[in-house]
Write a protein that holds these residues in place. Structure first.
Motif, short mmCIF file in Angstrom:
data_model
loop_
_atom_site.label_atom_id
_atom_site.label_comp_id
_atom_site.label_asym_id
_atom_site.label_seq_id
_atom_site.Cartn_x
_atom_site.Cartn_y
_atom_site.Cartn_z
N VAL A 135 0.53 -1.49 0.32
CA VAL A 135 0.28 0.03 0.34
C VAL A 135 0.84 1.19 0.05
CG1 VAL A 135 -0.29 -0.26 2.63
CG2 VAL A 135 -2.07 1.22 1.27
N SER A 136 0.43 2.20 -0.51
CA SER A 136 1.26 3.58 -1.17
C SER A 136 0.41 4.03 0.53
CB SER A 136 0.91 4.37 -1.82
OG SER A 136 -0.46 4.45 -2.44
N PHE A 137 1.02 5.18 0.89
CA PHE A 137 0.53 6.69 1.49
C PHE A 137 1.59 7.70 1.28
CE2 PHE A 137 2.97 3.13 3.98
CZ PHE A 137 3.87 3.49 4.18
N VAL A 138 1.15 9.25 2.06
CA VAL A 138 1.81 10.38 1.99
C VAL A 138 1.94 11.30 2.99
CG1 VAL A 138 1.24 12.59 0.76
CG2 VAL A 138 0.74 10.79 -0.44
N ASP A 139 2.78 10.88 3.11
CA ASP A 139 3.36 12.07 5.04
C ASP A 139 4.01 13.52 4.23
OD1 ASP A 139 6.13 10.87 4.06
OD2 ASP A 139 6.49 11.42 6.38
N SER A 140 4.61 14.12 5.41
CA SER A 140 4.71 15.30 4.60
C SER A 140 6.45 15.06 3.72
CB SER A 140 5.27 16.00 5.70
OG SER A 140 6.60 15.46 7.06
N ASN A 141 7.22 13.56 4.11
CA ASN A 141 8.44 14.56 3.45
C ASN A 141 8.27 13.44 2.05
OD1 ASN A 141 10.53 14.74 5.33
ND2 ASN A 141 10.36 12.88 6.34
N ILE A 142 6.99 12.21 1.59
CA ILE A 142 6.27 11.84 0.86
C ILE A 142 6.18 12.30 0.21
CG2 ILE A 142 5.43 10.81 -0.46
CD1 ILE A 142 5.97 8.26 1.82
N LYS A 143 5.09 13.41 0.05
CA LYS A 143 4.30 14.65 -0.11
C LYS A 143 5.47 15.69 -0.79
CE LYS A 143 1.14 19.06 0.72
NZ LYS A 143 1.05 19.25 1.68
N ARG A 144 7.32 16.15 -0.21
CA ARG A 144 7.40 17.09 -0.72
C ARG A 144 8.13 16.73 -1.86
NH1 ARG A 144 9.69 18.31 3.74
NH2 ARG A 144 11.43 16.60 3.77
N LEU A 181 10.66 7.43 2.59
CA LEU A 181 10.93 8.68 3.80
C LEU A 181 12.41 8.79 4.17
CD1 LEU A 181 8.35 6.24 5.91
CD2 LEU A 181 7.96 7.76 5.30
N ASP A 182 13.25 7.25 4.33
CA ASP A 182 14.43 8.69 4.22
C ASP A 182 15.25 9.30 2.89
OD1 ASP A 182 14.82 6.56 6.01
OD2 ASP A 182 16.30 5.15 5.35
N LEU A 183 14.91 9.68 1.90
CA LEU A 183 14.75 10.90 0.89
C LEU A 183 14.24 11.82 1.17
CD1 LEU A 183 16.65 10.47 -2.15
CD2 LEU A 183 14.24 10.38 -3.19
N GLY A 184 13.79 11.61 1.85
CA GLY A 184 12.84 12.70 2.24
C GLY A 184 13.57 13.32 3.31
N ALA A 185 13.29 12.80 4.34
CA ALA A 185 14.51 13.63 5.69
C ALA A 185 15.97 13.61 5.72
CB ALA A 185 14.25 12.34 6.79
N LEU A 186 16.49 13.22 4.02
CA LEU A 186 18.49 12.70 4.51
C LEU A 186 18.55 13.70 3.01
CD1 LEU A 186 18.73 9.42 4.98
CD2 LEU A 186 18.79 11.31 6.52
N ILE A 187 17.68 13.92 1.96
CA ILE A 187 18.31 14.22 0.72
C ILE A 187 16.82 15.40 0.08
CG2 ILE A 187 18.66 14.28 -1.73
CD1 ILE A 187 20.78 12.76 0.65
N CYS A 188 15.64 15.19 0.02
CA CYS A 188 14.89 16.05 -0.56
C CYS A 188 14.85 17.04 0.33
CB CYS A 188 14.30 15.69 -0.76
SG CYS A 188 12.70 15.56 -2.54
N THR A 189 15.51 17.71 0.98
CA THR A 189 15.11 18.26 2.53
C THR A 189 14.14 19.24 1.90
OG1 THR A 189 16.63 19.52 2.92
CG2 THR A 189 16.80 17.39 3.66
N ALA A 190 12.98 20.21 3.23
CA ALA A 190 12.16 21.13 2.86
C ALA A 190 13.11 22.21 2.20
CB ALA A 190 11.91 21.37 3.89
N LYS A 191 14.01 22.40 3.35
CA LYS A 191 14.36 24.09 2.49
C LYS A 191 16.41 24.12 2.12
CE LYS A 191 13.42 26.22 7.29
NZ LYS A 191 14.18 27.05 7.92
N SER A 192 16.58 23.13 1.92
CA SER A 192 18.25 22.96 0.99
C SER A 192 18.28 21.16 1.08
CB SER A 192 19.30 23.14 1.94
OG SER A 192 19.27 24.54 2.65
#
Length: 328
Positions: A135-144, A181-192
């Motif tokens: 199943v897929s889902f969307v949190d703030s990291n995946i959304k970004r 989740l890790d990509l959003g937290a470590l690489i595709c971050t919100a600001k940089s």
């Protein structure tokens, strides 16, 4: 986009760079769905490091399963949660535990989402990470990630969920979703975002103008002053059990009206939800709180009652001022 190539690239990166040591990602752990549930609820509004270092293992040791959690005193649960904030989370956890103690957590997203405190993301995470449901889902990291990957401007939640489903790896959903989740937290971050080392950069349609795709949310910042009474008598300190929704069941210092007759010992800054507080702390006589429902606790027992984060700050101030010595 070649979806299969994207999936393989993402998994290859995760195999090398992913946070595989996080305990809730261990598929062999007993009672895995429950462990995932606790981790997901704790990680809402809280950093991974804080959860790991201070809360996750002690909580599981004290409440190892749904049945133990369902039978626990609310005060003990709040005490174990002390400092994590957003106390509706542990209260909803116990409500959920009382519903599922006998039957266990359901596997289906549709059933999970009906439980107290469980939203669409958390339901999907429990189904996938706890039961290996594809199943897929969307949190703030995946959304970004999705917004940048597909260059989406102001997408609806439905659009985001459709995109997440379109790229889902049905053969390895567990690692696929953990990788996102890790990509959003470590690489595709919100600001940089680290686009130059991003493994999926070649697939990303918005990497060259990601700033224009960032959704900015305005936080309401309402300023408010509080005046708190610190009444100490015979090595006991006055506290009041909150009946307000946010801090329900937690102990705070009694509020008083501002008065020049009390000895002010300090001013603290504190923030919660939409408020920024300026907290004035006063040493007072018992008469100042006579109309409140304050209870007196021995200072050596403060580590055995659930205190609000603001109360903890006040106690720290008292320690710094050498007014109070406590085990906290």
């Amino acid at each position: 986009m070649q979806v299969k190539e994207f999936q393989n690239t993402l998994l290859s990166w995760y195999k090398v760079k992913g946070r595989h040591t996080l305990p809730w990602r261990n598929k062999t752990i007993p009672n895995r769905a429950y462990v995932v549930l606790i981790s997901e609820i704790m990680l809402q509004q809280t950093q991974v490091k804080v959860v790991l270092e201070r809360y996750f293992f002690p909580f599981l040791e004290k409440f190892p399963n749904l049945e133990a959690l369902s039978q626990a005193k609310e005060e003990d649960i709040l005490l174990s949660w002390q400092g994590l904030g957003y106390y509706t989370r542990p209260r909803n956890l116990q409500k959920l535990a009382k519903i599922c103690a006998k039957t266990g957590l359901p596997r289906e997203v549709e059933s999970l989402i009906k439980l107290p405190g469980i939203g669409a993301y958390t339901a999907g995470a429990i189904a996938c990470f706890g039961y290996d449901v594809s199943v897929s889902f969307v949190d703030s990291n995946i959304k970004r990630i999705l917004i940048r990957l597909f260059a989406l401007k102001n997408p609806s939640q439905k659009q985001l969920e459709q995109k997440a489903k379109a790229i889902l790896n049905l053969q390895d959903s567990f690692n696929h979703n953990q990788a996102l989740l890790d990509l959003g937290a470590l690489i595709c971050t919100a600001k940089s975002p680290k686009c130059t080392i991003c493994p999926i950069s070649k697939f990303c349609q918005g990497k060259d103008f990601w700033q224009t795709l960032t959704i900015k949310t305005q936080k309401r910042n309402l300023k408010k002053s509080l005046h708190l009474a610190i009444c100490i008598k015979d090595s006991k300190i006055a506290l009041i059990k909150s009946t307000q929704k946010l801090y329900f069941g937690l102990y705070n210092f009694p509020e008083i009206s501002h008065s020049m007759t009390h000895q002010q010992i300090g001013i603290l800054k504190h923030a919660y939800t939409k408020y920024t507080l300026k907290v004035h702390c006063y040493i007072t006589q018992q008469s100042a709180i006579a109309n409140s429902k304050a209870e007196f606790f021995h200072t050596d027992s403060l580590d055995s009652i659930p205190l609000s984060s603001l109360a903890l700050k006040v106690i720290k101030l008292l320690q710094v001022k050498n007014i109070l010595k406590s085990p906290l």
